[in-house]
Design a protein around this motif. Structure first.
Motif, PDB file in Angstrom:
ATOM      1  N   VAL A  10      37.314  35.687  42.441  1.00  0.00           N
ATOM      2  CA  VAL A  10      37.852  35.384  43.787  1.00  0.00           C
ATOM      3  C   VAL A  10      37.036  35.001  44.427  1.00  0.00           C
ATOM      4  O   VAL A  10      35.678  35.774  44.547  1.00  0.00           O
ATOM      5  CB  VAL A  10      38.825  36.478  44.385  1.00  0.00           C
ATOM      6  N   LEU A  11      37.046  34.091  45.426  1.00  0.00           N
ATOM      7  CA  LEU A  11      36.065  33.492  46.405  1.00  0.00           C
ATOM      8  C   LEU A  11      36.980  33.700  47.661  1.00  0.00           C
ATOM      9  O   LEU A  11      38.111  33.116  47.897  1.00  0.00           O
ATOM     10  CB  LEU A  11      35.540  32.069  46.327  1.00  0.00           C
ATOM     11  N   ILE A  24      37.824  44.178  49.778  1.00  0.00           N
ATOM     12  CA  ILE A  24      37.803  45.584  49.445  1.00  0.00           C
ATOM     13  C   ILE A  24      38.925  45.687  48.420  1.00  0.00           C
ATOM     14  O   ILE A  24      38.724  46.295  47.372  1.00  0.00           O
ATOM     15  CB  ILE A  24      38.086  46.448  50.842  1.00  0.00           C
ATOM     16  N   SER A  25      40.263  45.259  48.734  1.00  0.00           N
ATOM     17  CA  SER A  25      41.379  45.512  47.868  1.00  0.00           C
ATOM     18  C   SER A  25      41.176  44.656  46.352  1.00  0.00           C
ATOM     19  O   SER A  25      41.804  45.177  45.468  1.00  0.00           O
ATOM     20  CB  SER A  25      42.721  45.093  48.665  1.00  0.00           C
ATOM     21  N   TYR A 154      40.456  32.015  41.897  1.00  0.00           N
ATOM     22  CA  TYR A 154      41.081  32.085  43.106  1.00  0.00           C
ATOM     23  C   TYR A 154      40.558  31.907  44.232  1.00  0.00           C
ATOM     24  O   TYR A 154      39.598  32.523  44.428  1.00  0.00           O
ATOM     25  CB  TYR A 154      42.014  33.310  42.958  1.00  0.00           C
ATOM     26  N   LEU A 155      41.365  31.394  45.112  1.00  0.00           N
ATOM     27  CA  LEU A 155      40.813  31.300  46.661  1.00  0.00           C
ATOM     28  C   LEU A 155      41.329  31.976  47.590  1.00  0.00           C
ATOM     29  O   LEU A 155      42.845  31.886  47.484  1.00  0.00           O
ATOM     30  CB  LEU A 155      40.444  29.739  47.035  1.00  0.00           C
ATOM     31  N   ILE A 156      40.806  32.753  48.418  1.00  0.00           N
ATOM     32  CA  ILE A 156      41.612  33.342  49.544  1.00  0.00           C
ATOM     33  C   ILE A 156      41.031  33.010  50.961  1.00  0.00           C
ATOM     34  O   ILE A 156      39.682  33.036  51.155  1.00  0.00           O
ATOM     35  CB  ILE A 156      41.529  34.913  49.603  1.00  0.00           C
ATOM     36  N   LEU A 295      48.658  40.426  45.431  1.00  0.00           N
ATOM     37  CA  LEU A 295      49.487  39.416  44.760  1.00  0.00           C
ATOM     38  C   LEU A 295      48.170  38.495  43.556  1.00  0.00           C
ATOM     39  O   LEU A 295      48.529  38.181  42.679  1.00  0.00           O
ATOM     40  CB  LEU A 295      49.780  38.341  45.751  1.00  0.00           C
ATOM     41  N   ALA A 296      47.131  38.357  44.302  1.00  0.00           N
ATOM     42  CA  ALA A 296      46.142  37.547  43.490  1.00  0.00           C
ATOM     43  C   ALA A 296      45.586  38.458  42.099  1.00  0.00           C
ATOM     44  O   ALA A 296      45.550  37.852  41.211  1.00  0.00           O
ATOM     45  CB  ALA A 296      44.839  37.251  44.368  1.00  0.00           C
ATOM     46  N   SER A 297      45.451  39.699  42.225  1.00  0.00           N
ATOM     47  CA  SER A 297      45.443  40.543  41.267  1.00  0.00           C
ATOM     48  C   SER A 297      46.572  40.510  40.044  1.00  0.00           C
ATOM     49  O   SER A 297      45.942  40.431  39.037  1.00  0.00           O
ATOM     50  CB  SER A 297      45.371  42.102  41.765  1.00  0.00           C
ATOM     51  N   GLY A 298      47.742  40.448  40.531  1.00  0.00           N
ATOM     52  CA  GLY A 298      48.822  40.418  39.866  1.00  0.00           C
ATOM     53  C   GLY A 298      48.982  38.908  38.972  1.00  0.00           C
ATOM     54  O   GLY A 298      49.206  39.081  37.805  1.00  0.00           O
ATOM     55  N   ILE A 299      48.553  38.026  39.722  1.00  0.00           N
ATOM     56  CA  ILE A 299      48.668  36.609  39.156  1.00  0.00           C
ATOM     57  C   ILE A 299      47.447  36.479  38.145  1.00  0.00           C
ATOM     58  O   ILE A 299      47.561  36.110  36.888  1.00  0.00           O
ATOM     59  CB  ILE A 299      48.459  35.482  40.210  1.00  0.00           C
ATOM     60  N   LEU A 300      46.269  37.034  38.380  1.00  0.00           N
ATOM     61  CA  LEU A 300      45.312  36.826  37.420  1.00  0.00           C
ATOM     62  C   LEU A 300      45.296  37.793  36.460  1.00  0.00           C
ATOM     63  O   LEU A 300      44.908  37.572  35.148  1.00  0.00           O
ATOM     64  CB  LEU A 300      44.077  37.101  38.289  1.00  0.00           C
TER      65      LEU A 300
END
Length: 353
Positions: A10-11, A24-25, A154-156, A295-300
């Motif tokens: 993730v970036l 952090i999360s 993934y991008l945030i 959500l990003a963690s779940g998707i990845l």
């Protein structure tokens, strides 16, 4: 020597409260994280009021017991003089006593969050700018940064009002209020009338806010609807010594129509912005960062279908924005001000005079 390529999961672009909470999360879930922040946090930054509801969230981020060094004042509520007689609105209480809000030094608070992200395992690049992006056929992102290229899954985007990803991808957003511009500043001295709690007061076309934010230090904000507010502090602080010239910020309501998409999420003001009258912008920023990480963690990790997770995030962002916008619009309506809703018109560049 060529800059090394970074290949995180993730970036995250932006190191304010939303970006740091996301970092952090994400790191806590075992993701490899790189966070880039263009600025060094020094001097005065707006947005130092924290609602008591943020305390359990900061505890989840590993910051319980660490706030003492950045807190300048605590208060049990706020005085409000809004088209009527002044009234005190407490935050609430429980068996332990009244709930207390926080006045924090914003630069110190942001640095505290960012250092916690580093502790959690995120790689922090600051100061560091981001540039062009491209997406490979396999769905990974290629992002140019000031410290070298980044290839991520993934991008945030937590770039706040800069709305970096919205501009790069040509995403749509809506302006949902008249033009709102805030002036803010700080002054040193004594003002006993503001020592116990902040004061919010309506004006013919806007409002003002004053509070003690530290020992012998007071902050103020003036907001104008459709026009710039006065550059001078409110009269209650007129006898104090300004720490510097007043600064300004565009705080017009703006809602992204696409806060989530394939491989990306917008958090904090990058996804939805209301003006400071909402009183819990920092709370929503941290919540959005934590939600995005979940959500990003779940998707990845394959435990969440991407389309369903993205739809959940879009519904969450638009839902709380509409709820808060309706309540704020009602308050502005008491002043005879209209034009607050969802949506109003397309965004246009706003350059204050």
């Amino acid at each position: 020597m060529a800059a090394r390529r970074l290949d995180p999961d993730v970036l995250i672009v932006g190191g304010g409260p939303a970006g740091s909470a996301a970092a952090i999360s994400c790191a806590a879930r075992g993701l490899r994280v790189v966070l880039v922040e263009r600025d060094v946090f020094v001097g005065e930054r707006p947005g130092e009021s924290l609602h008591p509801g943020i305390e359990p969230l900061l505890g989840q981020l590993g910051l319980a017991g660490r706030l003492a060094d950045v807190v300048g004042a605590r208060h049990p509520g706020i005085w409000i003089s809004w088209a009527g007689e002044p009234r005190f609105e407490p935050f609430g209480r429980d068996e332990a006593g009244p709930w207390l809000g926080y006045q924090v030094g914003r630069a110190a608070f942001d640095t505290l969050l960012l250092e916690r992200a580093r502790e959690a395992g995120a790689e922090i690049r600051q100061p560091c700018r981001v540039g062009e992006i491209a997406r490979d056929p396999d769905g990974t992102w290629q992002v140019a940064t000031g410290s070298g290229p980044v290839r991520c899954r993934y991008l945030i985007d937590a770039s706040a009002s800069a709305r970096w990803l919205e501009r790069k991808l040509g995403l749509a957003s809506s302006i949902c209020s008249p033009r709102l511009f805030a002036r803010y500043g700080y002054a040193r001295g004594t003002c006993p009338e503001r020592d116990e709690a902040p004061w919010l007061e309506s004006a013919p076309r806007g409002w003002s806010w004053t509070a003690r934010v530290g020992a012998g230090l007071y902050g103020w904000v003036r907001l104008g609807v459709g026009a710039e507010p006065d550059r001078q502090p409110p009269p209650i602080l007129a006898g104090l010594t300004p720490t510097g010239p007043a600064r300004g910020a565009d705080v017009t309501w703006q809602l992204s129509r696409e806060p989530a998409g394939p491989g990306w999420l917008l958090v904090g003001d990058a996804g939805a912005r209301l003006d400071p009258l909402s009183s819990h912008g920092m709370l929503k920023a941290v919540m959005s960062g934590m939600m995005a990480a979940h959500l990003a963690s779940g998707i990845l990790g394959g435990s969440m279908p991407a389309a369903a997770a993205e739809a959940e995030y879009r519904a969450w962002i638009s839902g709380w924005f509409r709820t808060d916008a309706q309540e704020l619009g009602r308050h502005y309506g008491f002043l005879g001000l209209a034009g607050f809703g969802v949506p109003v018109r397309e965004p246009r560049e706003f350059v204050p005079g």
